[in-house]
Design a protein around this motif. Structure first.
Motif, PDB file in Angstrom:
ATOM      1  N   UNK A 110     -15.080   8.576  -6.428  1.00 29.07           N
ATOM      2  CA  UNK A 110     -13.899   7.898  -5.892  1.00 29.07           C
ATOM      3  C   UNK A 110     -13.005   8.887  -5.140  1.00 29.07           C
ATOM      4  N   UNK A 111     -12.809  10.077  -5.701  1.00 34.11           N
ATOM      5  CA  UNK A 111     -12.003  11.101  -5.016  1.00 34.11           C
ATOM      6  C   UNK A 111     -12.657  11.500  -3.690  1.00 34.11           C
ATOM      7  N   UNK A 112     -13.973  11.673  -3.713  1.00 34.94           N
ATOM      8  CA  UNK A 112     -14.709  12.009  -2.506  1.00 34.94           C
ATOM      9  C   UNK A 112     -14.517  10.924  -1.440  1.00 34.94           C
ATOM     10  N   UNK A 113     -14.641   9.668  -1.842  1.00 41.00           N
ATOM     11  CA  UNK A 113     -14.502   8.568  -0.884  1.00 41.00           C
ATOM     12  C   UNK A 113     -13.112   8.535  -0.271  1.00 41.00           C
ATOM     13  N   UNK A 114     -12.096   8.789  -1.068  1.00 38.02           N
ATOM     14  CA  UNK A 114     -10.727   8.841  -0.527  1.00 38.02           C
ATOM     15  C   UNK A 114     -10.594   9.984   0.481  1.00 38.02           C
ATOM     16  N   UNK A 115     -11.185  11.125   0.176  1.00 38.06           N
ATOM     17  CA  UNK A 115     -11.127  12.269   1.082  1.00 38.06           C
ATOM     18  C   UNK A 115     -11.856  11.951   2.386  1.00 38.06           C
ATOM     19  N   UNK A 116     -13.041  11.376   2.288  1.00 39.71           N
ATOM     20  CA  UNK A 116     -13.824  10.993   3.469  1.00 39.71           C
ATOM     21  C   UNK A 116     -13.018  10.022   4.333  1.00 39.71           C
ATOM     22  N   UNK A 117     -12.440   9.008   3.718  1.00 43.25           N
ATOM     23  CA  UNK A 117     -11.651   8.031   4.472  1.00 43.25           C
ATOM     24  C   UNK A 117     -10.440   8.690   5.129  1.00 43.25           C
ATOM     25  N   UNK A 118      -9.849   9.660   4.444  1.00 43.89           N
ATOM     26  CA  UNK A 118      -8.660  10.331   4.977  1.00 43.89           C
ATOM     27  C   UNK A 118      -8.968  11.140   6.232  1.00 43.89           C
ATOM     28  N   UNK A 119     -10.136  11.776   6.305  1.00 39.14           N
ATOM     29  CA  UNK A 119     -10.418  12.605   7.479  1.00 39.14           C
ATOM     30  C   UNK A 119     -11.118  11.833   8.596  1.00 39.14           C
ATOM     31  N   UNK A 120     -11.508  10.596   8.318  1.00 36.13           N
ATOM     32  CA  UNK A 120     -12.158   9.774   9.339  1.00 36.13           C
ATOM     33  C   UNK A 120     -11.111   9.158  10.272  1.00 36.13           C
ATOM     34  N   UNK A 121     -11.518   8.895  11.502  1.00 36.28           N
ATOM     35  CA  UNK A 121     -10.635   8.202  12.440  1.00 36.28           C
ATOM     36  C   UNK A 121     -10.611   6.706  12.153  1.00 36.28           C
ATOM     37  N   UNK A 135     -13.511  -1.856  -2.962  1.00 36.03           N
ATOM     38  CA  UNK A 135     -12.394  -2.706  -2.530  1.00 36.03           C
ATOM     39  C   UNK A 135     -11.065  -1.978  -2.751  1.00 36.03           C
ATOM     40  N   UNK A 136     -10.943  -1.255  -3.862  1.00 40.17           N
ATOM     41  CA  UNK A 136      -9.727  -0.474  -4.106  1.00 40.17           C
ATOM     42  C   UNK A 136      -9.553   0.589  -3.035  1.00 40.17           C
ATOM     43  N   UNK A 137     -10.645   1.226  -2.621  1.00 35.62           N
ATOM     44  CA  UNK A 137     -10.582   2.201  -1.532  1.00 35.62           C
ATOM     45  C   UNK A 137     -10.054   1.537  -0.268  1.00 35.62           C
ATOM     46  N   UNK A 138     -10.540   0.351   0.020  1.00 33.53           N
ATOM     47  CA  UNK A 138     -10.073  -0.389   1.193  1.00 33.53           C
ATOM     48  C   UNK A 138      -8.559  -0.607   1.118  1.00 33.53           C
ATOM     49  N   UNK A 139      -8.065  -1.001  -0.028  1.00 31.91           N
ATOM     50  CA  UNK A 139      -6.617  -1.197  -0.213  1.00 31.91           C
ATOM     51  C   UNK A 139      -5.860   0.103   0.065  1.00 31.91           C
ATOM     52  N   UNK A 140      -6.382   1.212  -0.433  1.00 32.94           N
ATOM     53  CA  UNK A 140      -5.746   2.513  -0.209  1.00 32.94           C
ATOM     54  C   UNK A 140      -5.703   2.856   1.277  1.00 32.94           C
ATOM     55  N   UNK A 141      -6.805   2.624   1.971  1.00 29.78           N
ATOM     56  CA  UNK A 141      -6.885   2.958   3.389  1.00 29.78           C
ATOM     57  C   UNK A 141      -5.883   2.132   4.187  1.00 29.78           C
ATOM     58  N   UNK A 142      -5.676   0.883   3.815  1.00 30.94           N
ATOM     59  CA  UNK A 142      -4.684   0.066   4.516  1.00 30.94           C
ATOM     60  C   UNK A 142      -3.283   0.626   4.345  1.00 30.94           C
ATOM     61  N   UNK A 143      -2.983   1.173   3.174  1.00 32.32           N
ATOM     62  CA  UNK A 143      -1.674   1.788   2.947  1.00 32.32           C
ATOM     63  C   UNK A 143      -1.470   2.953   3.910  1.00 32.32           C
ATOM     64  N   UNK A 144      -2.571   3.655   4.247  1.00 32.34           N
ATOM     65  CA  UNK A 144      -2.503   4.781   5.179  1.00 32.34           C
ATOM     66  C   UNK A 144      -2.411   4.325   6.634  1.00 32.34           C
ATOM     67  N   UNK A 145      -2.481   3.032   6.857  1.00 29.35           N
ATOM     68  CA  UNK A 145      -2.413   2.437   8.202  1.00 29.35           C
ATOM     69  C   UNK A 145      -3.576   2.881   9.096  1.00 29.35           C
ATOM     70  N   UNK A 146      -4.743   2.978   8.497  1.00 29.24           N
ATOM     71  CA  UNK A 146      -5.962   3.275   9.258  1.00 29.24           C
ATOM     72  C   UNK A 146      -6.683   1.976   9.552  1.00 29.24           C
ATOM     73  N   UNK A 147      -7.427   1.993  10.645  1.00 35.43           N
ATOM     74  CA  UNK A 147      -8.233   0.827  10.994  1.00 35.43           C
ATOM     75  C   UNK A 147      -9.418   0.724  10.044  1.00 35.43           C
ATOM     76  N   UNK A 148      -9.601  -0.466   9.486  1.00 38.90           N
ATOM     77  CA  UNK A 148     -10.728  -0.744   8.608  1.00 38.90           C
ATOM     78  C   UNK A 148     -11.522  -1.884   9.219  1.00 38.90           C
ATOM     79  N   UNK A 149     -12.836  -1.700   9.261  1.00 40.01           N
ATOM     80  CA  UNK A 149     -13.735  -2.701   9.816  1.00 40.01           C
ATOM     81  C   UNK A 149     -14.727  -3.116   8.750  1.00 40.01           C
ATOM     82  N   UNK A 150     -15.256  -4.312   8.898  1.00 38.81           N
ATOM     83  CA  UNK A 150     -16.286  -4.796   7.995  1.00 38.81           C
ATOM     84  C   UNK A 150     -17.256  -5.675   8.773  1.00 38.81           C
ATOM     85  N   UNK A 151     -18.422  -5.873   8.217  1.00 35.46           N
ATOM     86  CA  UNK A 151     -19.463  -6.698   8.817  1.00 35.46           C
ATOM     87  C   UNK A 151     -19.021  -8.160   8.778  1.00 35.46           C
ATOM     88  N   UNK A 152     -19.251  -8.854   9.876  1.00 36.78           N
ATOM     89  CA  UNK A 152     -18.895 -10.270   9.994  1.00 36.78           C
ATOM     90  C   UNK A 152     -19.841 -11.109   9.143  1.00 36.78           C
TER      91      UNK A 152
END
Length: 178
Positions: A110-121, A135-152
């Protein structure tokens, strides 16, 4: 370990829950194959079955890849299929864990995933099971105001309701930063 200049390129983080609907797996393969033309560095832990499949596709392509294991790089064995991309300078291994952390656990992942998401564009969450750590990671990334995409796919409605943008194999350009 590897080519550090990859870090200067636009980076797309890829995540997926361990359990993923079959239809999404097929859609993901199509999307990842099309990423090869985008010259976008793809970063991830590549731990879940779908993430590993993505890595296998990426290794056959030409784009840069950043593998981020949920452990230290000390005593890390380089897989045979990773050696050529590493020598070509299109593969980089990164870790944020100390040298004595040789085995991963759920918290480290989980820590690794947060770090990966943090350095990604941008972040692509292929699928996140409801109430999962992904899903919790997704919630965290939204707080950082990063663009999140998912498969339609309707199985990703939980991510769309959180604010994830839908992407199809035809819309790879959405995943590019800028």
């Amino acid at each position: 370990m590897g080519n550090l200049t990859i870090l200067k390129q636009p980076k797309l983080a890829v995540f997926c829950s361990a359990k993923c609907p079959t239809e999404i797996i097929s859609q993901t393969r199509d999307l990842i194959e099309k990423l090869g033309d985008a010259r976008l560095a793809v970063i991830g832990g590549f731990h879940s079955p779908v993430e590993r499949e993505c890595l296998n596709i990426l290794l056959r392509g030409a784009q840069p890849i950043i593998v981020f294991p949920a452990r230290s790089l000390v005593k890390l064995r380089i897989r045979r299929e990773h050696k050529e991309p590493l020598e070509e300078g299109r593969l980089l291994y990164l870790s944020c864990f100390r040298s004595h952390r040789h085995r991963s656990d759920v918290e480290m992942a989980f820590r690794r995933n947060r770090f990966v998401a943090a350095i990604a564009d941008n972040v692509l969450i292929v699928h996140a099971a409801p109430s999962s750590k992904t899903e919790q990671l997704c919630r965290d990334v939204f707080i950082w105001r990063k663009a999140v995409y998912t498969i339609d796919n309707e199985a990703n409605e939980n991510l769309v309701s959180l604010g994830a943008h839908l992407v199809t194999g035809d819309a790879v350009s959405k995943l590019l930063p800028g």
